[in-house]
Design a protein around this motif. Sequence first.
Motif, PDB file in Angstrom:
ATOM      1  N   LEU A 236      -7.208 -67.711  18.423  1.00  0.00           N
ATOM      2  CA  LEU A 236      -5.612 -68.988  18.373  1.00  0.00           C
ATOM      3  C   LEU A 236      -4.205 -67.261  17.364  1.00  0.00           C
ATOM      4  CD1 LEU A 236      -6.900 -72.406  18.407  1.00  0.00           C
ATOM      5  CD2 LEU A 236      -5.940 -71.406  19.300  1.00  0.00           C
ATOM      6  N   MET A 237      -3.563 -67.583  17.453  1.00  0.00           N
ATOM      7  CA  MET A 237      -2.682 -66.085  16.304  1.00  0.00           C
ATOM      8  C   MET A 237      -1.611 -67.171  15.678  1.00  0.00           C
ATOM      9  SD  MET A 237      -2.724 -62.782  17.905  1.00  0.00           S
ATOM     10  CE  MET A 237      -2.341 -62.577  16.198  1.00  0.00           C
ATOM     11  N   SER A 238      -1.545 -67.368  14.642  1.00  0.00           N
ATOM     12  CA  SER A 238       0.111 -67.362  14.074  1.00  0.00           C
ATOM     13  C   SER A 238       0.628 -66.653  12.763  1.00  0.00           C
ATOM     14  CB  SER A 238      -0.575 -68.633  13.353  1.00  0.00           C
ATOM     15  OG  SER A 238       0.618 -69.145  13.076  1.00  0.00           O
ATOM     16  N   VAL A 244      -8.438 -67.942  14.761  1.00  0.00           N
ATOM     17  CA  VAL A 244      -9.490 -68.182  15.911  1.00  0.00           C
ATOM     18  C   VAL A 244      -9.957 -67.325  16.958  1.00  0.00           C
ATOM     19  CG1 VAL A 244     -10.740 -69.799  17.178  1.00  0.00           C
ATOM     20  CG2 VAL A 244      -9.470 -71.059  15.052  1.00  0.00           C
ATOM     21  N   ASP A 245     -10.944 -66.350  16.456  1.00  0.00           N
ATOM     22  CA  ASP A 245     -11.717 -65.785  17.504  1.00  0.00           C
ATOM     23  C   ASP A 245     -13.245 -65.870  17.706  1.00  0.00           C
ATOM     24  OD1 ASP A 245     -12.544 -64.151  19.291  1.00  0.00           O
ATOM     25  OD2 ASP A 245     -11.319 -62.232  18.629  1.00  0.00           O
ATOM     26  N   THR A 246     -13.136 -67.101  19.412  1.00  0.00           N
ATOM     27  CA  THR A 246     -14.959 -67.519  19.215  1.00  0.00           C
ATOM     28  C   THR A 246     -14.947 -68.328  20.650  1.00  0.00           C
ATOM     29  OG1 THR A 246     -15.962 -69.459  18.050  1.00  0.00           O
ATOM     30  CG2 THR A 246     -13.964 -70.078  19.167  1.00  0.00           C
ATOM     31  N   VAL A 247     -16.395 -67.999  20.913  1.00  0.00           N
ATOM     32  CA  VAL A 247     -16.994 -68.481  22.327  1.00  0.00           C
ATOM     33  C   VAL A 247     -16.572 -69.962  22.510  1.00  0.00           C
ATOM     34  CG1 VAL A 247     -18.763 -67.967  23.981  1.00  0.00           C
ATOM     35  CG2 VAL A 247     -17.545 -66.137  22.714  1.00  0.00           C
ATOM     36  N   LEU A 248     -16.624 -70.648  23.433  1.00  0.00           N
ATOM     37  CA  LEU A 248     -16.844 -71.912  23.818  1.00  0.00           C
ATOM     38  C   LEU A 248     -17.406 -72.441  25.168  1.00  0.00           C
ATOM     39  CD1 LEU A 248     -12.971 -73.463  22.500  1.00  0.00           C
ATOM     40  CD2 LEU A 248     -15.510 -73.435  21.199  1.00  0.00           C
ATOM     41  N   SER A 249     -17.455 -73.369  25.083  1.00  0.00           N
ATOM     42  CA  SER A 249     -18.331 -74.356  26.642  1.00  0.00           C
ATOM     43  C   SER A 249     -18.128 -75.587  26.487  1.00  0.00           C
ATOM     44  CB  SER A 249     -19.707 -74.444  26.267  1.00  0.00           C
ATOM     45  OG  SER A 249     -20.199 -72.818  26.194  1.00  0.00           O
ATOM     46  N   GLU A 250     -17.667 -75.999  27.213  1.00  0.00           N
ATOM     47  CA  GLU A 250     -17.361 -77.282  27.516  1.00  0.00           C
ATOM     48  C   GLU A 250     -17.907 -78.294  26.849  1.00  0.00           C
ATOM     49  OE1 GLU A 250     -16.665 -78.170  32.722  1.00  0.00           O
ATOM     50  OE2 GLU A 250     -18.118 -78.893  31.557  1.00  0.00           O
ATOM     51  N   GLY A 251     -17.215 -79.349  26.275  1.00  0.00           N
ATOM     52  CA  GLY A 251     -17.176 -80.302  25.074  1.00  0.00           C
ATOM     53  C   GLY A 251     -17.509 -79.589  23.945  1.00  0.00           C
ATOM     54  N   ASP A 252     -16.740 -77.949  23.435  1.00  0.00           N
ATOM     55  CA  ASP A 252     -17.295 -77.660  22.215  1.00  0.00           C
ATOM     56  C   ASP A 252     -15.982 -77.695  21.391  1.00  0.00           C
ATOM     57  OD1 ASP A 252     -19.528 -76.714  22.580  1.00  0.00           O
ATOM     58  OD2 ASP A 252     -19.189 -74.361  22.373  1.00  0.00           O
ATOM     59  N   THR A 253     -15.867 -78.159  20.144  1.00  0.00           N
ATOM     60  CA  THR A 253     -14.747 -78.747  19.504  1.00  0.00           C
ATOM     61  C   THR A 253     -14.439 -77.260  18.241  1.00  0.00           C
ATOM     62  OG1 THR A 253     -15.776 -79.658  18.048  1.00  0.00           O
ATOM     63  CG2 THR A 253     -14.649 -80.593  20.030  1.00  0.00           C
ATOM     64  N   ILE A 254     -13.301 -76.627  17.315  1.00  0.00           N
ATOM     65  CA  ILE A 254     -13.104 -76.395  16.532  1.00  0.00           C
ATOM     66  C   ILE A 254     -12.397 -76.532  15.517  1.00  0.00           C
ATOM     67  CG2 ILE A 254     -13.957 -74.488  17.669  1.00  0.00           C
ATOM     68  CD1 ILE A 254     -10.268 -73.229  18.311  1.00  0.00           C
ATOM     69  N   ARG A 255     -12.434 -77.011  14.194  1.00  0.00           N
ATOM     70  CA  ARG A 255     -11.535 -76.748  13.893  1.00  0.00           C
ATOM     71  C   ARG A 255     -10.191 -76.220  12.358  1.00  0.00           C
ATOM     72  NH1 ARG A 255     -12.211 -82.257  12.049  1.00  0.00           N
ATOM     73  NH2 ARG A 255     -14.151 -82.537  13.143  1.00  0.00           N
ATOM     74  N   PHE A 256      -8.823 -75.641  12.856  1.00  0.00           N
ATOM     75  CA  PHE A 256      -8.623 -75.276  12.425  1.00  0.00           C
ATOM     76  C   PHE A 256      -6.735 -76.111  11.824  1.00  0.00           C
ATOM     77  CE2 PHE A 256      -7.170 -75.539  16.299  1.00  0.00           C
ATOM     78  CZ  PHE A 256      -5.813 -75.234  16.128  1.00  0.00           C
ATOM     79  N   GLU A 257      -6.397 -75.125  10.481  1.00  0.00           N
ATOM     80  CA  GLU A 257      -5.255 -75.419  10.146  1.00  0.00           C
ATOM     81  C   GLU A 257      -5.064 -76.595  10.279  1.00  0.00           C
ATOM     82  OE1 GLU A 257      -3.429 -73.570   8.999  1.00  0.00           O
ATOM     83  OE2 GLU A 257      -5.156 -71.810   8.503  1.00  0.00           O
ATOM     84  N   GLY A 258      -6.084 -78.085  10.532  1.00  0.00           N
ATOM     85  CA  GLY A 258      -6.067 -79.389  10.135  1.00  0.00           C
ATOM     86  C   GLY A 258      -6.071 -79.442  11.493  1.00  0.00           C
ATOM     87  N   GLN A 259      -6.384 -79.004  12.845  1.00  0.00           N
ATOM     88  CA  GLN A 259      -6.153 -79.409  13.811  1.00  0.00           C
ATOM     89  C   GLN A 259      -7.443 -79.210  14.534  1.00  0.00           C
ATOM     90  OE1 GLN A 259      -2.459 -80.217  14.461  1.00  0.00           O
ATOM     91  NE2 GLN A 259      -2.603 -78.760  12.691  1.00  0.00           N
ATOM     92  N   VAL A 260      -8.254 -79.670  14.884  1.00  0.00           N
ATOM     93  CA  VAL A 260      -9.325 -80.670  16.746  1.00  0.00           C
ATOM     94  C   VAL A 260      -8.959 -80.259  17.655  1.00  0.00           C
ATOM     95  CG1 VAL A 260     -10.996 -80.912  17.101  1.00  0.00           C
ATOM     96  CG2 VAL A 260      -9.808 -81.798  14.287  1.00  0.00           C
TER      97      VAL A 260
END
Length: 308
Positions: A236-238, A244-260
């Motif tokens: 994710l870029m802005s 954000v620069d990460t690896v996700l699997s089904e069901g995973d969540t990440i938080r950034f800039e007040g978003q989920v």
Amino acid sequence: MIFRFLKSRTLTILAITVAAAFFGYQAYAEDVEPLLFLPAALPLVTNLFCCLLDTVGRRKLRTPKNWAFALFHAAILVVAAGGLLSYATRTAGYVRLAKEQEVIDHPRQYEHWSTRLLSRPGTGMAIMVKDIVVEHWPSRELKELQTAIEIVAPAGGIERHTLAINEPLSYRGLIISLTGFYGPAALFTLQGPDGPVRGTVTIPLRGPGRFKLPEMLFTGTMEVIDFENKQLRLILMSGGRTLVDTVLSEGDTIRFEGQVLQLNHVTLWSGLAVVSDPWRYLVYAGFLLFLAGIIVFYRYQLAERQSG
């Protein structure tokens, strides 16, 4: 005097030259105003029509040879008319759908809508992808691609069909077919200040799938790391900086800039094309008429040789 020129061989040669030059230019330029097709084809159509009138009126179709010439000219006129009408009215909608997603047949619902002179309003029917089956050869080349779809008519009624490469479905005047493109699809949910927003990222077989989060200044890419284990790389870029620069699997969540952001599901997507081209049948009729002219002509030639 004018009619004599319109049916003359001179105009025939000139009209064919103009049409050939225009279509050659169109193939080279690849972006020509559609209305220019009409003046380019008009001299040839006029010449053919006058030749047909001359054959029917003056010669009165007294011999099979005259019948053959009349059929030849009529056939080319029918093909030309069908081709022009088909070019003017043909529409095509393209969309990429993941399993259990649907599109409503309306110009605004497709990812890409192709039209020329006259468009169509859409039927309002819903097309849902129920299943996608992909098979590969040991070399990883595509062996088979099939997409099971469900069609729901506006007035009710459900029909189920299976599409395959080069096996389109004819449905109520429309041609529904596979584009041949497919790949992984990531379904996610973004929880922001205005509530949850669901989205889908269609990822090509080679390279990342790019997307923009709705009504926000964030852009991102998703790329498959391991499809069997449903793992994706998310960036994710802005404003030119990476958030954000990460690896996700089904069901995973990440938080950034007040978003989920949550990765809900990883599945497959398939490309569909919905084409309307009703005047193509007139072109087919013209070719059949042309074949009839050939049969009449050669039967006349054969009879003439036998009698001689």
